[in-house]
Scaffold this active site. Structure first.
Site, PDB file in Angstrom:
ATOM      1  CB  CYS A   1       4.659 -14.048 -17.208  1.00 19.78           C
ATOM      2  SG  CYS A   1       5.040 -12.402 -16.573  1.00 19.78           S
TER       3      CYS A   1
ATOM      4  CD  GLU B   1       0.079   3.982  13.330  1.00 19.09           C
ATOM      5  OE1 GLU B   1       0.179   4.995  14.046  1.00 19.09           O
ATOM      6  OE2 GLU B   1       1.018   3.530  12.670  1.00 19.09           O
TER       7      GLU B   1
ATOM      8  CB  ALA C   1       1.970   1.975  22.167  1.00 13.19           C
TER       9      ALA C   1
ATOM     10  CB  THR D   1     -10.837   3.968  15.471  1.00 12.70           C
ATOM     11  OG1 THR D   1     -11.387   5.293  15.504  1.00 12.70           O
ATOM     12  CG2 THR D   1     -10.695   3.532  14.028  1.00 12.70           C
ATOM     13  CG  LEU D   2      -7.165   0.516  17.346  1.00 12.49           C
ATOM     14  CD1 LEU D   2      -6.207   0.842  18.496  1.00 12.49           C
ATOM     15  CD2 LEU D   2      -6.480  -0.414  16.344  1.00 12.49           C
TER      16      LEU D   2
ATOM     17  CB  THR E   1      -6.194   9.390  16.813  1.00 10.77           C
ATOM     18  OG1 THR E   1      -6.652   8.384  17.710  1.00 10.77           O
ATOM     19  CG2 THR E   1      -4.700   9.229  16.594  1.00 10.77           C
TER      20      THR E   1
ATOM     21  NE  ARG F   1       7.831  12.385  12.161  1.00 13.68           N
ATOM     22  CZ  ARG F   1       6.634  11.855  12.403  1.00 13.68           C
ATOM     23  NH1 ARG F   1       5.900  11.383  11.420  1.00 13.68           N
ATOM     24  NH2 ARG F   1       6.177  11.807  13.652  1.00 13.68           N
TER      25      ARG F   1
ATOM     26  CB  CYS G   1      -0.050 -12.970 -15.519  1.00 14.91           C
ATOM     27  SG  CYS G   1       1.266 -12.175 -16.463  1.00 14.91           S
TER      28      CYS G   1
ATOM     29  CD  GLU H   1       6.551 -14.739 -14.027  1.00 20.54           C
ATOM     30  OE1 GLU H   1       5.538 -15.413 -13.815  1.00 20.54           O
ATOM     31  OE2 GLU H   1       6.638 -13.511 -13.755  1.00 20.54           O
TER      32      GLU H   1
END
Length: 341
Positions: free
Chosen positions: A85, A284, A155, A289-290, A197, A208, A76, A46
């Site tokens: 705002c 990832e 993947a 872990t996943l 991993t 990157r 807010c 705003e």
């Protein structure tokens, strides 16, 4: 309101743990000023919209009295990093404000709307509300569930394998998919991997291949067995090491000891990250872990690449089921998006 959402999206990866917000000022059907929340700690949408209008139009102060201000999230009403705002809107005597959705944050939640209405401002709410909530799914999750928004990413080969059984490296996806993953990294606060991993792949976990900030890094290393020569310990960004032995800070590496490493590990990690103002995280790998997060139901969306290669012997990829499903092609790879609602 659609324009507010387009503007809000420009702040992705820059405003966390604040929400992404866009604002548009309309006078007699024409936009005379617009803005969005650009960076955490800086002016809100705003304020930027009002300032742009003041720069462009000499009589903006008079025009405001005949304008409608559109904003994707409730203005807010409290002093945080910046002044309220709602006070700014009242100061400039806007007669009408259109709000996409209410802000769930306790210090705002309806108070901004109430303050405007008490000052005589006409307030319309719930315009494109679903879309306005969706763009701030990370913010809403953190505020309402006291945990980060969780993106699972992996993947898998054409025959459903996650990695070779012998622990060696095996690239599954092509360059286009890798670039997309690095773009995703710039959009989230943190990225998490398990000990294996980190040890096998020695990942940099940065962005990157895409312009933007790299996420904070998170690794689970119960007995602190990882070698400090790994990229994870290069002090380039804040890195959290969840373990069972110590709580300490060494440079940008923060060691956090969990109370119980046999139960509730995902829950403990997510709550600690919530306390560190981490609003979203990409998990990832590895497969174990996943699966820990999948088994506890602690995930919001899964992004799964399927490549063209095959592995005869390997670790099977995780499996998730959700209530919404999308599919697209990225280079030679297939990308599935699954949402846990």
């Amino acid at each position: 309101m659609q324009r507010c959402l387009e503007l809000a999206a420009l702040g992705i990866g820059q405003v966390s743990p604040n929400p992404m917000v866009g604002a548009v000022i309309v006078h007699e059907g024409k936009i005379i000023g617009e803005g969005y929340h650009r960076k955490y700690g800086q002016a809100h949408a705003e304020v930027n919209a009002v300032n742009q209008a003041l720069e462009i139009h000499e009589n903006a102060a008079d025009l405001f009295r005949q304008c409608t201000l559109y904003v994707s999230l409730e203005p807010c009403a409290h002093y945080g990093k910046t002044p309220p705002c709602a006070d700014l809107i009242i100061k400039h005597k806007f007669p009408r404000v259109v709000v996409g959705c209410r802000d769930p944050f306790a210090q705002v939640d309806g108070k901004g709307i109430e303050k405007l209405m008490q000052a005589g401002v006409e307030v319309v709410t719930g315009v494109m509300e679903k879309e306005c909530r969706q763009i701030n799914k990370r913010f809403f999750t953190r505020v309402q569930q006291q945990r980060p928004y969780i993106v699972l990413k992996w993947a898998q080969t054409a025959n459903g394998m996650f990695a070779p059984a012998d622990g060696s490296q095996h690239w599954i996806t092509g360059l286009e998919a890798r670039k997309l993953v690095h773009r995703w990294r710039t959009e989230e606060d943190a990225i998490l991997v398990g000990k294996n991993t980190a040890r096998i792949d020695n990942p940099q976990l940065n962005a990157r291949y895409w312009s933007g900030k790299s996420p904070k890094r998170v690794v689970i290393d119960r007995n602190l067995e990882l070698d400090h020569s790994l990229h994870l310990f290069d002090n380039s960004v804040d890195t959290f090491v969840f373990n069972a032995l110590k709580t300490d800070v060494e440079g940008k590496t923060k060691y956090i000891a969990l109370e119980d490493f046999d139960r509730f590990v995902p829950q403990y990690i997510l709550f600690q990250l919530y306390l560190q103002d981490v609003q979203s995280i990409i998990i990832e790998g590895g497969a174990h872990t996943l699966n820990q997060f999948i088994e506890t139901g602690l995930w919001d969306e899964a992004r799964i690449f399927t490549g063209t290669s095959m592995l005869r012997d390997g670790i099977k990829a995780p499996v998730v089921t959700g209530s919404r499903f999308e599919e697209t092609v990225v280079g030679d790879d297939r990308l599935q998006l699954i949402y846990n609602q």
